[in-house]
Design a protein around this motif. Structure first.
Motif, PDB file in Angstrom:
ATOM      1  N   ASN A 144     -12.179  -4.084 -11.695  1.00 56.32           N
ATOM      2  CA  ASN A 144     -12.811  -3.822 -10.545  1.00 56.32           C
ATOM      3  C   ASN A 144     -13.016  -5.104  -9.620  1.00 56.32           C
TER       4      ASN A 144
ATOM      5  N   LEU B  19      -6.182  -1.743 -10.576  1.00 59.32           N
ATOM      6  CA  LEU B  19      -7.609  -1.699  -9.600  1.00 59.32           C
ATOM      7  C   LEU B  19      -8.242  -0.788  -9.897  1.00 59.32           C
TER       8      LEU B  19
ATOM      9  N   LYS C 224     -11.066   0.724  -7.735  1.00 58.18           N
ATOM     10  CA  LYS C 224     -11.795   0.580  -6.246  1.00 58.18           C
ATOM     11  C   LYS C 224     -12.005   1.620  -5.619  1.00 58.18           C
TER      12      LYS C 224
ATOM     13  N   TYR D 151      -5.985  -6.296  -2.139  1.00 55.50           N
ATOM     14  CA  TYR D 151      -5.412  -6.375  -3.584  1.00 55.50           C
ATOM     15  C   TYR D 151      -3.904  -5.716  -3.563  1.00 55.50           C
TER      16      TYR D 151
ATOM     17  N   PRO E  79      -2.069  -3.967  -6.508  1.00 57.05           N
ATOM     18  CA  PRO E  79      -2.068  -3.665  -7.816  1.00 57.05           C
ATOM     19  C   PRO E  79      -0.945  -2.986  -8.204  1.00 57.05           C
TER      20      PRO E  79
ATOM     21  N   TRP F 122      -3.751   1.909  -8.923  1.00 56.48           N
ATOM     22  CA  TRP F 122      -5.182   1.754  -8.253  1.00 56.48           C
ATOM     23  C   TRP F 122      -5.535   3.164  -8.637  1.00 56.48           C
TER      24      TRP F 122
END
Length: 261
Positions: free
Chosen positions: A140, A158, A160, A168, A170, A173
């Protein structure tokens, strides 16, 4: 391109994987286990169910390690847990080091640092890479900004929970921990994977040894609970209760011709 998926562990209980697949979910990231010797109670049930339902499969492993040597032990047991299912893992295997990993270290007299966390994650992922797995790191923003060092060489999963990934980039996600998915009782983590073309496509791969019961039946051995308890005792497992970890140990012995029947 993107595809929608979920990540699950025993916390989701018994999952109706057919209903999950029919809802439009395309992949599942499944917790295989944690630490140096623990298999998730629902790992076998989940990986077989997800595969049978036609979903793409990835894995995550929760790390409990005090140093790099401990991280390698985590990775080795992870690889052992995945051995029977390697052919159906079409997505990445993730290192999951987070707050409870830090708590474990502190309880065992080790104060985590940016450097120590980074070394542990790298040791875990490099060990799995050496065994032929594609890997990634779960994190995170809190860990990315202040608790991990340089880990950019590994794809990012990620965590989030918001409407935006921010800056970001990634490969996957995790955007919610409160998703509602048919076939799963209660909340579920929701994920979006990017660059669909990078996800391996395979045809359905049969798993003849996907449960201990099927494996025993296949070789003509009675698979009742009472007989499995007897077999477990013959192989050094006392107080057998049918957990995934116990069954995995017995399957491993059976597949290597070492099971005492």
């Amino acid at each position: 391109m993107t595809i929608n998926g979920i990540d699950v562990s025993y916390h989701q209980g018994t999952i109706d994987w057919k209903a999950v697949a029919q809802s439009g979910i395309k992949f599942a990231i499944i917790r295989a286990g944690y630490g140096k010797s623990n298999v998730d109670k629902k790992f076998i049930e989940n990986i077989v169910g997800a595969h049978t339902a036609g979903l793409k499969i990835g894995i995550y492993w929760f790390i409990y390690a005090l140093d790099e040597a401990d991280a390698i032990r985590n990775a080795d047991f992870c690889a052992k847990t995945l051995e029977l299912y390697k052919n159906i893992i079409t997505m990445k295997v993730a290192a999951d080091y987070e707050y409870d990993s830090d708590s474990y270290a502190i309880k065992n007299g080790v104060k985590p640092t940016v450097e120590s966390r980074t070394r542990i994650v790298k040791a875990f992922l490099e060990r799995l890479k050496s065994k032929g797995y594609e890997v990634c790191n779960y994190a995170n923003p809190d860990y990315l900004k202040g608790k991990f060092g340089e880990l950019n060489e590994y794809p990012l999963w990620l965590a989030k929970y918001s409407v935006s990934m921010g800056d970001y980039q990634p490969w996957m996600w995790q955007h919610s921990s409160k998703g509602t998915v048919p076939g799963i009782k209660g909340p579920c983590d929701l994920d979006i994977a990017f660059m669909e073309e990078s996800v391996k496509e395979i045809e359905y791969y049969p798993i003849p040894e996907f449960t201990l019961i099927d494996s025993l039946n296949k070789i003509g051995v009675e698979s009742t609970y009472i007989n499995r308890r007897r077999i477990a005792k013959n192989n050094g497992i006392t107080n057998y209760s049918g957990t995934a970890e116990e069954n995995l140990k017995l399957l491993d012995l059976l597949n290597n011709g070492k099971l005492v029947k």
